[in-house]
Write an enzyme that holds these catalytic residues in place. Structure first.
Site, PDB file in Angstrom:
ATOM      1  N   ASN A  10      -2.297   7.251   3.128  1.00 57.14           N
ATOM      2  CA  ASN A  10      -3.387   6.634   3.886  1.00 57.14           C
ATOM      3  C   ASN A  10      -2.747   5.583   4.786  1.00 57.14           C
ATOM      4  O   ASN A  10      -2.347   4.526   4.318  1.00 57.14           O
ATOM      5  CB  ASN A  10      -4.403   5.980   2.943  1.00 57.14           C
ATOM      6  N   LYS A  12      -4.089   3.832   7.074  1.00 55.80           N
ATOM      7  CA  LYS A  12      -4.992   2.758   7.522  1.00 55.80           C
ATOM      8  C   LYS A  12      -4.854   2.597   9.042  1.00 55.80           C
ATOM      9  O   LYS A  12      -4.629   3.587   9.739  1.00 55.80           O
ATOM     10  CB  LYS A  12      -4.696   1.467   6.775  1.00 55.80           C
ATOM     11  N   HIS A  96     -13.500   4.424   0.720  1.00 56.00           N
ATOM     12  CA  HIS A  96     -12.332   3.551   0.478  1.00 56.00           C
ATOM     13  C   HIS A  96     -12.823   2.113   0.364  1.00 56.00           C
ATOM     14  O   HIS A  96     -13.748   1.699   1.075  1.00 56.00           O
ATOM     15  CB  HIS A  96     -11.336   3.697   1.629  1.00 56.00           C
ATOM     16  N   GLU A  98     -11.769  -0.593   1.426  1.00 54.52           N
ATOM     17  CA  GLU A  98     -11.791  -1.384   2.674  1.00 54.52           C
ATOM     18  C   GLU A  98     -13.034  -1.064   3.488  1.00 54.52           C
ATOM     19  O   GLU A  98     -13.606  -1.942   4.143  1.00 54.52           O
ATOM     20  CB  GLU A  98     -10.496  -1.130   3.466  1.00 54.52           C
ATOM     21  N   GLU A 168      -9.043   3.897  -7.306  1.00 47.55           N
ATOM     22  CA  GLU A 168      -8.228   2.856  -6.687  1.00 47.55           C
ATOM     23  C   GLU A 168      -8.753   1.488  -7.097  1.00 47.55           C
ATOM     24  O   GLU A 168      -9.702   0.968  -6.473  1.00 47.55           O
ATOM     25  CB  GLU A 168      -8.293   2.976  -5.170  1.00 47.55           C
ATOM     26  N   GLY A 174      -2.587  -2.646  -1.925  1.00 54.38           N
ATOM     27  CA  GLY A 174      -1.841  -3.479  -0.982  1.00 54.38           C
ATOM     28  C   GLY A 174      -1.348  -4.784  -1.579  1.00 54.38           C
ATOM     29  O   GLY A 174      -0.922  -5.683  -0.847  1.00 54.38           O
ATOM     30  N   SER A 213      -0.812   0.492  -4.780  1.00 51.91           N
ATOM     31  CA  SER A 213       0.608   0.114  -4.836  1.00 51.91           C
ATOM     32  C   SER A 213       1.480   1.193  -5.477  1.00 51.91           C
ATOM     33  O   SER A 213       2.443   0.890  -6.188  1.00 51.91           O
ATOM     34  CB  SER A 213       0.780  -1.237  -5.542  1.00 51.91           C
TER      35      SER A 213
HETATM   36  C1  PEP Z   1      -4.742   2.685  -0.099  1.00 49.11           C
HETATM   37  O1  PEP Z   1      -4.657   2.431   1.087  1.00 49.11           O
HETATM   38  O2  PEP Z   1      -5.618   3.442  -0.489  1.00 49.11           O
HETATM   39  C2  PEP Z   1      -3.751   2.098  -1.008  1.00 49.11           C
HETATM   40  C3  PEP Z   1      -3.803   2.431  -2.270  1.00 49.11           C
HETATM   41  O3  PEP Z   1      -2.842   1.234  -0.465  1.00 49.11           O
HETATM   42  P1  PEP Z   1      -1.466   0.733  -1.150  1.00 49.11           P
HETATM   43  O4  PEP Z   1      -0.748   1.956  -1.635  1.00 49.11           O
HETATM   44  O5  PEP Z   1      -0.738   0.042  -0.046  1.00 49.11           O
HETATM   45  O6  PEP Z   1      -1.827  -0.173  -2.278  1.00 49.11           O
END
Ligand code: PEP
Length: 254
Positions: A10, A12, A96, A98, A168, A174, A213
């Protein structure tokens, strides 16, 4: 039926078209890391879908990060499912954290998006996850079950069987703070149990990813858990090298 692992990036709001092209070229040079026993995808900004369709190795599928639930109309700035389908998009993220937190997407909006994605024969990736306060208050399982039930609310059993789910935990996205494999497995097993209540044995065919992460150093351990079927990866999916390393790690385990 054994579930095939899925490694999904992803990006972003990252990468210009030139940068996306560079990623695709570099990943193409490491395609020996992408075994046939796993599936791969990159969820890119809309602007990079075309170059990625042309340039990515054939076994790395296209994903989008968002979609509007209406088919067309006066929705300035939005993109419909049929527009994504034109680019041979295979996966579309829905819900998601975000989008939920920064753009006010409710479970009801997310459910409509999931339905719209399926209507174009694409695969929704329904994202669920608790914030830290909810985990600390012991509400994680309630929160994710609720998000799952509401996100799938408009679907038939057959449609639910065509979805991917991603767990998630918001506190792990992040932040560099990954859930332990036990924490991730506990929640994902619960999500599968909730799916089983809806669709019976089909739940055993639905892929449930972990995201938060994920990186080359932890992806194998996470994916070795019985219910974890791959990773939804933000930061570590931005470099072709680390995408290929994660693929190689997953391939060792299949
Ligand atoms: C994500 O963008 O869904 C995500 C899990 O980001 P990261 O791997 O950077 O934590």
């Amino acid at each position: 039926m054994a579930r095939k692992p899925l490694l999904m990036g992803n990006w972003k709001m990252n990468k210009t078209v030139a940068e996306a092209r560079e990623f695709a070229e570099q990943l193409g040079q490491q395609s020996q890391s992408l075994c046939n026993d796993a599936d791969y995808a990159v969820c890119a900004p809309f602007t990079s879908l075309h170059i990625l369709r042309v340039m990515l190795p054939a076994n790395v599928k296209l994903g989008a990060q968002n979609v509007h639930f209406e088919e067309h109309g006066a929705y300035t700035g939005e993109i419909s499912a049929s527009m994504l389908k034109e680019f041979e998009t295979v996966y579309v993220l829905a819900g998601h954290s975000e989008r939920r937190q920064l753009f006010g997407e409710t479970d009801e909006i997310i459910a409509k998006k999931v339905k719209a994605i399926l209507s174009q024969q694409m695969t929704p990736v329904l994202c669920v996850g608790e914030v830290l306060d909810q985990r600390d208050a012991g509400k994680t399982l309630d929160v994710v079950r609720n998000q799952l039930n509401k996100g799938l609310a408009e679907l038939t059993e057959a449609e639910i069987g065509r979805c991917v789910v991603a767990y998630e935990p918001v506190w792990a996205i992040g932040t560099g703070r990954t859930a332990t494999s036990e924490q991730a497995e506990e929640v994902i097993a619960e999500l599968r149990a909730a799916l089983r209540q809806k669709v019976g044995a089909t739940a055993d065919d639905i892929r449930i990813l972990y995201g938060g992460s994920v990186k080359p150093a932890n992806v194998a351990e996470l994916c070795s858990q019985p219910n974890i079927d791959g990773g939804l990866v933000g930061g570590a999916s931005l470099q072709a090298d680390s995408f290929a390393q994660m693929a190689a790690e997953i391939c060792k385990g299949v």
